[in-house]
Enzyme design. Sequence first.
Site, mmCIF file in Angstrom:
data_model
loop_
_atom_site.group_PDB
_atom_site.id
_atom_site.type_symbol
_atom_site.label_atom_id
_atom_site.label_comp_id
_atom_site.label_asym_id
_atom_site.label_seq_id
_atom_site.Cartn_x
_atom_site.Cartn_y
_atom_site.Cartn_z
ATOM 1 N N LYS A 291 -50.610 -47.739 -10.330
ATOM 2 C CA LYS A 291 -51.551 -47.972 -9.223
ATOM 3 C C LYS A 291 -51.229 -47.055 -8.046
ATOM 4 O O LYS A 291 -52.121 -46.421 -7.482
ATOM 5 C CB LYS A 291 -51.472 -49.455 -8.814
ATOM 6 C CG LYS A 291 -52.426 -49.845 -7.697
ATOM 7 C CD LYS A 291 -52.738 -51.323 -7.722
ATOM 8 C CE LYS A 291 -51.649 -52.187 -7.102
ATOM 9 N NZ LYS A 291 -51.560 -52.035 -5.638
ATOM 10 N N SER A 292 -49.959 -46.979 -7.671
ATOM 11 C CA SER A 292 -49.591 -46.162 -6.506
ATOM 12 C C SER A 292 -49.918 -44.688 -6.753
ATOM 13 O O SER A 292 -50.441 -43.997 -5.873
ATOM 14 C CB SER A 292 -48.095 -46.298 -6.224
ATOM 15 O OG SER A 292 -47.800 -47.607 -5.820
ATOM 16 N N ARG B 140 -52.890 -42.198 -4.825
ATOM 17 C CA ARG B 140 -52.499 -40.945 -4.178
ATOM 18 C C ARG B 140 -53.193 -39.749 -4.825
ATOM 19 O O ARG B 140 -53.648 -38.824 -4.135
ATOM 20 C CB ARG B 140 -50.972 -40.786 -4.227
ATOM 21 C CG ARG B 140 -50.267 -41.743 -3.248
ATOM 22 C CD ARG B 140 -48.836 -41.994 -3.665
ATOM 23 N NE ARG B 140 -48.095 -42.781 -2.686
ATOM 24 C CZ ARG B 140 -48.176 -44.103 -2.553
ATOM 25 N NH1 ARG B 140 -48.998 -44.811 -3.340
ATOM 26 N NH2 ARG B 140 -47.436 -44.745 -1.658
ATOM 27 N N SER C 32 -41.748 -49.495 4.239
ATOM 28 C CA SER C 32 -43.069 -49.613 3.616
ATOM 29 C C SER C 32 -43.558 -48.246 3.169
ATOM 30 O O SER C 32 -43.732 -47.324 3.979
ATOM 31 C CB SER C 32 -44.064 -50.222 4.608
ATOM 32 O OG SER C 32 -45.387 -49.926 4.216
ATOM 33 N N GLN D 227 -46.482 -47.668 2.043
ATOM 34 C CA GLN D 227 -47.861 -47.474 2.513
ATOM 35 C C GLN D 227 -47.853 -46.868 3.911
ATOM 36 O O GLN D 227 -48.599 -45.935 4.205
ATOM 37 C CB GLN D 227 -48.605 -48.806 2.518
ATOM 38 C CG GLN D 227 -48.833 -49.346 1.114
ATOM 39 C CD GLN D 227 -49.566 -50.668 1.101
ATOM 40 O OE1 GLN D 227 -49.870 -51.230 2.147
ATOM 41 N NE2 GLN D 227 -49.849 -51.161 -0.078
ATOM 42 N N ASP E 140 -42.804 -55.524 -5.385
ATOM 43 C CA ASP E 140 -43.938 -56.028 -6.173
ATOM 44 C C ASP E 140 -43.497 -56.890 -7.351
ATOM 45 O O ASP E 140 -44.324 -57.520 -8.014
ATOM 46 C CB ASP E 140 -44.780 -54.854 -6.692
ATOM 47 C CG ASP E 140 -45.583 -54.201 -5.572
ATOM 48 O OD1 ASP E 140 -45.766 -54.846 -4.521
ATOM 49 O OD2 ASP E 140 -46.015 -53.052 -5.749
ATOM 50 N N LYS F 88 -48.554 -59.699 1.894
ATOM 51 C CA LYS F 88 -49.115 -59.002 0.726
ATOM 52 C C LYS F 88 -50.525 -59.555 0.475
ATOM 53 O O LYS F 88 -51.136 -60.100 1.380
ATOM 54 C CB LYS F 88 -48.198 -59.180 -0.487
ATOM 55 C CG LYS F 88 -46.889 -58.417 -0.342
ATOM 56 C CD LYS F 88 -47.124 -56.928 -0.367
ATOM 57 C CE LYS F 88 -45.861 -56.119 -0.139
ATOM 58 N NZ LYS F 88 -46.147 -54.709 0.073
ATOM 59 N N ARG G 221 -47.308 -64.470 -0.389
ATOM 60 C CA ARG G 221 -46.671 -64.629 -1.706
ATOM 61 C C ARG G 221 -45.460 -65.535 -1.653
ATOM 62 O O ARG G 221 -45.146 -66.205 -2.633
ATOM 63 C CB ARG G 221 -46.233 -63.271 -2.259
ATOM 64 C CG ARG G 221 -47.319 -62.564 -2.945
ATOM 65 C CD ARG G 221 -46.853 -61.338 -3.713
ATOM 66 N NE ARG G 221 -48.064 -60.686 -4.160
ATOM 67 C CZ ARG G 221 -48.210 -59.383 -4.380
ATOM 68 N NH1 ARG G 221 -47.186 -58.577 -4.202
ATOM 69 N NH2 ARG G 221 -49.340 -58.897 -4.794
ATOM 70 N N ARG H 180 -50.643 -60.627 -8.695
ATOM 71 C CA ARG H 180 -49.262 -60.705 -9.203
ATOM 72 C C ARG H 180 -48.806 -62.160 -9.354
ATOM 73 O O ARG H 180 -47.996 -62.477 -10.214
ATOM 74 C CB ARG H 180 -48.313 -59.895 -8.316
ATOM 75 C CG ARG H 180 -48.675 -58.416 -8.311
ATOM 76 C CD ARG H 180 -47.554 -57.519 -7.860
ATOM 77 N NE ARG H 180 -48.066 -56.243 -7.405
ATOM 78 C CZ ARG H 180 -48.386 -55.208 -8.195
ATOM 79 N NH1 ARG H 180 -48.203 -55.300 -9.499
ATOM 80 N NH2 ARG H 180 -48.865 -54.095 -7.681
#
Length: 451
Positions: free
Chosen positions: A43-44, A48, A187, A189, A335, A362, A366, A408
């Site tokens: 996903k990451s 990108r 982070s 992100q 994650d 998140k 979570r 998740r």
Amino acid sequence: MFRAPEKDTIPAPDFTRRTRPGVVLARSRRTTVAGTHRVPGDKSITHRALLLAALAPGRSSLRGALTAEDARSTARVLRQLGAELSPLRPGATVEVTGHRRFTQPRARVDCGNSGTTARLLLGLLAAHRFSSVLTGDASLRRRPMRRVTEPLTTMGARVVQASHDGLPLTITGGRLRPLEWRLPVASAQLKSALLLAGVVGGVPVTLHEPAASRDHTERMLRHFGFDVESRVGGVIFKPTGRLAPFEIDIPGDPSSAIFLLASAALADAGTIIVAGVGINPSRIGYLATLVRLGVAVAVSPGGNTFGEPFGALTATASSMHAIDVPADEVPGVIDEIPMLACLAARARGTSRFFGLAELRVKESDRLALLAANLRAVGVDASIDGDDLTVTGTAKPLRGRVITGGDHRIAMAFAVLGSQSGSRIDVDNPACAAVSFPGFAATLAGLFTAGN
Ligand code: S3P
């Protein structure tokens, strides 16, 4: 390079009993896992690659890209910003025609459920001289954005945010100044948003990080000739490169692979292999955690794609014991905490996870959901400040899990519910599609016939 899943697994009969609106996972016989399996694209890396391809003038090709809802959110917003992208379909190469600059979007830019889309895009938009309104679904609108908009404002962007720290917000980009910034949290992100602002704005960026986070952006930028120096405590970026069209093979997502490895760990017998998965060290910190829990795991490197190592991960049914996960390990397994906490529910003794504040912001809170759901299925779990304590039990787990739409949480409890004797009702199993299309079928396919 990454082939379609091999047909060496036998879907388990009578595994999943479907009900409305949830899914009851009930299994009474011994469970045995086997086979070589694949997981969807990382996903990451997919986010990108899509973002950089959209700003690389010409045609780029992405093989093995994730086609899940989060990746579609990135594709959708990039089309709004002037890039041309072929549909994201499983197995199909994604063709992206990018332009050196985005064009002003005519409507609100809706990032769906995807925090990575919103935050990385903010960095790119900070260097574009027009205004955009960013929004997202109810979960994303609640997630903190000031950690990103504050440094971007320091660089020269203008941001108008509602009174709460979240979306929607309006960003007006402009000419950017160099940045030196101390990140308040580890982070990827946030780090990536600021590095991408440096790329489009053509300015140096120096970041001090409290702990290392995943480094996919740094690896990709080096490919384009940018000078990116990663050192303990931070990263130094110099705008020496230039984005150009590229081809990439995206490996499987290690954060999806953990659900398969954990299924093996929890099974009564057997071994599974997850092939073609990313093994970037900043992503597989959880293997060391699994080893400490007593799970037999192995890594076999297969090669390198676009600066990213990939290979096969193997896990075998194991008996587990409690562990402590210190706060400084958390950014490396951020994650995977939901799955690790669910494994702790089956480990002998009391496990403690320290410093989980970031889990509260998140896709759901979570931390709260993990503790509440573990208790709902019969596990002793509690929160003290930002720490989670889980006492393992061998009794069958039964109860209803509230996912809060968090992929998740849904997948971690589905895996826990796939154990012999357990019966767990997951309220919204479909939300796994945010990152793992076909998750239920993949999970069912791990178990050999007769289970
Ligand atoms: C991501 C970074 C992580 C992770 C998220 C994806 C990324 O968040 O939780 O799923 O692609 O950069 P932070 O490192 O920002 O906490």
